[in-house]
Design a protein around this motif. Structure first.
Motif, PDB file in Angstrom:
ATOM      1  N   GLN A  36     -12.665  -9.217 104.860  1.00  0.00           N
ATOM      2  CA  GLN A  36     -13.915  -9.576 104.215  1.00  0.00           C
ATOM      3  C   GLN A  36     -15.068  -9.209 105.134  1.00  0.00           C
ATOM      4  O   GLN A  36     -15.033  -9.505 106.326  1.00  0.00           O
ATOM      5  CB  GLN A  36     -13.961 -11.080 103.934  1.00  0.00           C
ATOM      6  N   THR A  37     -16.041  -8.516 104.599  1.00  0.00           N
ATOM      7  CA  THR A  37     -17.212  -8.154 105.382  1.00  0.00           C
ATOM      8  C   THR A  37     -18.381  -8.984 104.902  1.00  0.00           C
ATOM      9  O   THR A  37     -18.673  -9.025 103.718  1.00  0.00           O
ATOM     10  CB  THR A  37     -17.542  -6.649 105.199  1.00  0.00           C
ATOM     11  N   GLY A  38     -19.092  -9.641 105.808  1.00  0.00           N
ATOM     12  CA  GLY A  38     -20.225 -10.469 105.412  1.00  0.00           C
ATOM     13  C   GLY A  38     -21.314  -9.659 104.750  1.00  0.00           C
ATOM     14  O   GLY A  38     -21.526  -8.508 105.098  1.00  0.00           O
ATOM     15  N   ILE A  39     -22.014 -10.249 103.815  1.00  0.00           N
ATOM     16  CA  ILE A  39     -23.050  -9.510 103.104  1.00  0.00           C
ATOM     17  C   ILE A  39     -24.409 -10.196 103.215  1.00  0.00           C
ATOM     18  O   ILE A  39     -25.344  -9.869 102.508  1.00  0.00           O
ATOM     19  CB  ILE A  39     -22.691  -9.337 101.609  1.00  0.00           C
ATOM     20  N   ARG A  40     -24.544 -11.121 104.153  1.00  0.00           N
ATOM     21  CA  ARG A  40     -25.801 -11.843 104.224  1.00  0.00           C
ATOM     22  C   ARG A  40     -26.970 -10.920 104.540  1.00  0.00           C
ATOM     23  O   ARG A  40     -28.088 -11.133 104.104  1.00  0.00           O
ATOM     24  CB  ARG A  40     -25.706 -12.959 105.273  1.00  0.00           C
ATOM     25  N   GLY A  41     -26.703  -9.859 105.348  1.00  0.00           N
ATOM     26  CA  GLY A  41     -27.786  -8.940 105.670  1.00  0.00           C
ATOM     27  C   GLY A  41     -28.358  -8.270 104.438  1.00  0.00           C
ATOM     28  O   GLY A  41     -29.509  -7.847 104.431  1.00  0.00           O
ATOM     29  N   GLY A  42     -27.553  -8.102 103.387  1.00  0.00           N
ATOM     30  CA  GLY A  42     -28.020  -7.439 102.192  1.00  0.00           C
ATOM     31  C   GLY A  42     -28.207  -8.389 101.023  1.00  0.00           C
ATOM     32  O   GLY A  42     -28.292  -7.964  99.885  1.00  0.00           O
ATOM     33  N   ASP A  43     -28.261  -9.657 101.272  1.00  0.00           N
ATOM     34  CA  ASP A  43     -28.349 -10.654 100.205  1.00  0.00           C
ATOM     35  C   ASP A  43     -29.791 -11.047  99.973  1.00  0.00           C
ATOM     36  O   ASP A  43     -30.431 -11.666 100.811  1.00  0.00           O
ATOM     37  CB  ASP A  43     -27.527 -11.887 100.599  1.00  0.00           C
ATOM     38  N   LEU A  44     -30.326 -10.676  98.809  1.00  0.00           N
ATOM     39  CA  LEU A  44     -31.726 -10.969  98.510  1.00  0.00           C
ATOM     40  C   LEU A  44     -32.003 -12.458  98.383  1.00  0.00           C
ATOM     41  O   LEU A  44     -33.146 -12.897  98.501  1.00  0.00           O
ATOM     42  CB  LEU A  44     -32.134 -10.257  97.209  1.00  0.00           C
ATOM     43  N   THR A  45     -30.970 -13.261  98.178  1.00  0.00           N
ATOM     44  CA  THR A  45     -31.188 -14.701  98.020  1.00  0.00           C
ATOM     45  C   THR A  45     -31.565 -15.359  99.341  1.00  0.00           C
ATOM     46  O   THR A  45     -31.988 -16.503  99.360  1.00  0.00           O
ATOM     47  CB  THR A  45     -29.925 -15.381  97.474  1.00  0.00           C
ATOM     48  N   ASP A  46     -31.419 -14.632 100.459  1.00  0.00           N
ATOM     49  CA  ASP A  46     -31.748 -15.210 101.756  1.00  0.00           C
ATOM     50  C   ASP A  46     -33.244 -15.155 102.055  1.00  0.00           C
ATOM     51  O   ASP A  46     -33.717 -15.735 103.021  1.00  0.00           O
ATOM     52  CB  ASP A  46     -31.019 -14.458 102.877  1.00  0.00           C
ATOM     53  N   LEU A  47     -33.991 -14.411 101.238  1.00  0.00           N
ATOM     54  CA  LEU A  47     -35.377 -14.150 101.581  1.00  0.00           C
ATOM     55  C   LEU A  47     -36.228 -15.414 101.622  1.00  0.00           C
ATOM     56  O   LEU A  47     -37.043 -15.596 102.523  1.00  0.00           O
ATOM     57  CB  LEU A  47     -35.980 -13.155 100.566  1.00  0.00           C
ATOM     58  N   THR A  48     -36.056 -16.292 100.659  1.00  0.00           N
ATOM     59  CA  THR A  48     -36.869 -17.500 100.615  1.00  0.00           C
ATOM     60  C   THR A  48     -36.625 -18.373 101.837  1.00  0.00           C
ATOM     61  O   THR A  48     -37.556 -18.939 102.408  1.00  0.00           O
ATOM     62  CB  THR A  48     -36.555 -18.303  99.334  1.00  0.00           C
ATOM     63  N   ALA A  49     -35.363 -18.438 102.261  1.00  0.00           N
ATOM     64  CA  ALA A  49     -35.012 -19.310 103.375  1.00  0.00           C
ATOM     65  C   ALA A  49     -35.720 -18.894 104.657  1.00  0.00           C
ATOM     66  O   ALA A  49     -36.108 -19.737 105.461  1.00  0.00           O
ATOM     67  CB  ALA A  49     -33.503 -19.307 103.582  1.00  0.00           C
ATOM     68  N   VAL A  50     -35.910 -17.582 104.862  1.00  0.00           N
ATOM     69  CA  VAL A  50     -36.549 -17.119 106.093  1.00  0.00           C
ATOM     70  C   VAL A  50     -38.039 -16.835 105.889  1.00  0.00           C
ATOM     71  O   VAL A  50     -38.700 -16.373 106.794  1.00  0.00           O
ATOM     72  CB  VAL A  50     -35.850 -15.843 106.615  1.00  0.00           C
ATOM     73  N   GLU A  51     -38.566 -17.112 104.688  1.00  0.00           N
ATOM     74  CA  GLU A  51     -39.975 -16.877 104.373  1.00  0.00           C
ATOM     75  C   GLU A  51     -40.372 -15.451 104.734  1.00  0.00           C
ATOM     76  O   GLU A  51     -41.330 -15.206 105.465  1.00  0.00           O
ATOM     77  CB  GLU A  51     -40.861 -17.891 105.099  1.00  0.00           C
ATOM     78  N   GLU A  52     -39.627 -14.504 104.213  1.00  0.00           N
ATOM     79  CA  GLU A  52     -39.853 -13.099 104.528  1.00  0.00           C
ATOM     80  C   GLU A  52     -41.113 -12.583 103.837  1.00  0.00           C
ATOM     81  O   GLU A  52     -41.306 -12.796 102.632  1.00  0.00           O
ATOM     82  CB  GLU A  52     -38.639 -12.297 104.069  1.00  0.00           C
ATOM     83  N   PRO A  53     -41.983 -11.886 104.552  1.00  0.00           N
ATOM     84  CA  PRO A  53     -43.169 -11.299 103.930  1.00  0.00           C
ATOM     85  C   PRO A  53     -42.793 -10.303 102.839  1.00  0.00           C
ATOM     86  O   PRO A  53     -41.756  -9.627 102.933  1.00  0.00           O
ATOM     87  CB  PRO A  53     -43.863 -10.590 105.109  1.00  0.00           C
ATOM     88  N   ALA A  54     -43.642 -10.204 101.825  1.00  0.00           N
ATOM     89  CA  ALA A  54     -43.350  -9.309 100.699  1.00  0.00           C
ATOM     90  C   ALA A  54     -43.202  -7.864 101.143  1.00  0.00           C
ATOM     91  O   ALA A  54     -42.376  -7.121 100.591  1.00  0.00           O
ATOM     92  CB  ALA A  54     -44.468  -9.428  99.652  1.00  0.00           C
ATOM     93  N   LEU A  55     -43.970  -7.448 102.144  1.00  0.00           N
ATOM     94  CA  LEU A  55     -43.877  -6.066 102.610  1.00  0.00           C
ATOM     95  C   LEU A  55     -42.495  -5.789 103.214  1.00  0.00           C
ATOM     96  O   LEU A  55     -41.906  -4.735 102.968  1.00  0.00           O
ATOM     97  CB  LEU A  55     -44.964  -5.784 103.660  1.00  0.00           C
ATOM     98  N   VAL A  56     -41.985  -6.734 103.963  1.00  0.00           N
ATOM     99  CA  VAL A  56     -40.661  -6.564 104.562  1.00  0.00           C
ATOM    100  C   VAL A  56     -39.598  -6.488 103.465  1.00  0.00           C
ATOM    101  O   VAL A  56     -38.687  -5.659 103.519  1.00  0.00           O
ATOM    102  CB  VAL A  56     -40.350  -7.716 105.537  1.00  0.00           C
ATOM    103  N   THR A  57     -39.739  -7.334 102.465  1.00  0.00           N
ATOM    104  CA  THR A  57     -38.789  -7.321 101.347  1.00  0.00           C
ATOM    105  C   THR A  57     -38.787  -5.959 100.654  1.00  0.00           C
ATOM    106  O   THR A  57     -37.724  -5.427 100.316  1.00  0.00           O
ATOM    107  CB  THR A  57     -39.159  -8.405 100.320  1.00  0.00           C
ATOM    108  N   ALA A  58     -39.978  -5.399 100.455  1.00  0.00           N
ATOM    109  CA  ALA A  58     -40.075  -4.098  99.791  1.00  0.00           C
ATOM    110  C   ALA A  58     -39.502  -2.986 100.661  1.00  0.00           C
ATOM    111  O   ALA A  58     -38.801  -2.089 100.173  1.00  0.00           O
ATOM    112  CB  ALA A  58     -41.534  -3.799  99.452  1.00  0.00           C
ATOM    113  N   LEU A  59     -39.779  -3.046 101.946  1.00  0.00           N
ATOM    114  CA  LEU A  59     -39.342  -1.974 102.838  1.00  0.00           C
ATOM    115  C   LEU A  59     -37.834  -1.997 103.099  1.00  0.00           C
ATOM    116  O   LEU A  59     -37.225  -0.947 103.338  1.00  0.00           O
ATOM    117  CB  LEU A  59     -40.093  -2.061 104.170  1.00  0.00           C
ATOM    118  N   VAL A  60     -37.239  -3.174 103.057  1.00  0.00           N
ATOM    119  CA  VAL A  60     -35.807  -3.273 103.328  1.00  0.00           C
ATOM    120  C   VAL A  60     -34.972  -3.021 102.071  1.00  0.00           C
ATOM    121  O   VAL A  60     -33.755  -2.844 102.150  1.00  0.00           O
ATOM    122  CB  VAL A  60     -35.463  -4.666 103.917  1.00  0.00           C
ATOM    123  N   ALA A  61     -35.614  -2.959 100.907  1.00  0.00           N
ATOM    124  CA  ALA A  61     -34.894  -2.810  99.638  1.00  0.00           C
ATOM    125  C   ALA A  61     -33.964  -1.598  99.593  1.00  0.00           C
ATOM    126  O   ALA A  61     -32.832  -1.707  99.088  1.00  0.00           O
ATOM    127  CB  ALA A  61     -35.879  -2.774  98.473  1.00  0.00           C
TER     128      ALA A  61
END
Length: 207
Positions: free
Chosen positions: A2-27
């Motif tokens: 099993q390989t973890g997928i947290r790095g690519g999990d969009l549901t984590d964004l709210t928890a870390v309060e990620e800026p919208a620009l970072v969310t767009a750039l990492v998409a």
């Protein structure tokens, strides 16, 4: 595996309060990662059984050949002997396929898992670097540097995907050649799915 997928999990964004620009750039990296699936693989037992098949068949081959010899000596089933011999040959050929297929499958899953882990690391690293930079930005120049950083990470991600894709293409070619192993399915045993479906549907009817 099993390989973890947290790095690519969009549901984590709210928890870390990620800026919208970072969310767009990492998409783009998140999409690449999603294409590799959730990391599900056959358990070790299945792959071990596949790898052991060849040895099991070969261990039984002598007894099989001996039985055919005895049957042939009785001259009571002469027509069956060639069929039994051919069946034995094809079972052994199928065992050879299994012996070759097991390491190819293992390699394919390992390639997928490594690519997934590499992309997870890139996604996590970019978020860790980009988030504080965006929050601290005071000018367009500050934001432009984050965009350039994202471009570097995306290039690295594409490189990871290309390397994995090339390896999987090679494995696919090797697996395709296994179709030429001499294993055949007699025409009488080939199943037409459409016909089978029709027969199954008619099984409970009477005229």
């Amino acid at each position: 595996m099993q390989t973890g997928i947290r790095g690519g999990d969009l549901t984590d964004l709210t928890a870390v309060e990620e800026p919208a620009l970072v969310t767009a750039l990492v998409a783009p990296l998140v999409k690449l990662r999603a294409a590799l699936g959730d990391g599900t693989s056959p358990d070790g037992t299945a792959l071990a059984a596949l790898a052991a098949l060849a040895g099991t068949v070969r261990a039984a081959e002598d007894a099989h050949r001996g039985g055919i010899t005895q049957l042939a000596s009785t001259e009571t089933a002469a027509a069956a002997v060639p069929v039994l011999k051919r069946t034995g040959d094809e079972v052994c050929a199928l065992a050879d396929v299994a012996e070759t297929l097991a390491p190819l499958l293992t390699s394919a899953y390992a390639t997928r898992d490594k690519a997934a882990a590499d992309l997870d690391a890139l996604i996590s690293d970019f978020r860790a670097q980009a988030t504080p930079l965006v929050k601290a930005a005071r000018s367009q120049a500050d934001l432009d540097s984050v965009v350039r950083l994202a471009a570097d990470y995306v290039r690295d991600g594409v490189s990871v995907a290309r390397v994995a894709d090339g390896h999987l293409d090679t494995l696919t070619t090797q697996i395709t050649t296994l179709d030429q192993s001499g294993v055949t399915v007699p025409i009488g045993l080939q199943i037409d799915n459409d016909i089978s479906t029709q027969r199954d549907g008619q099984a409970g009817t009477t005229s």
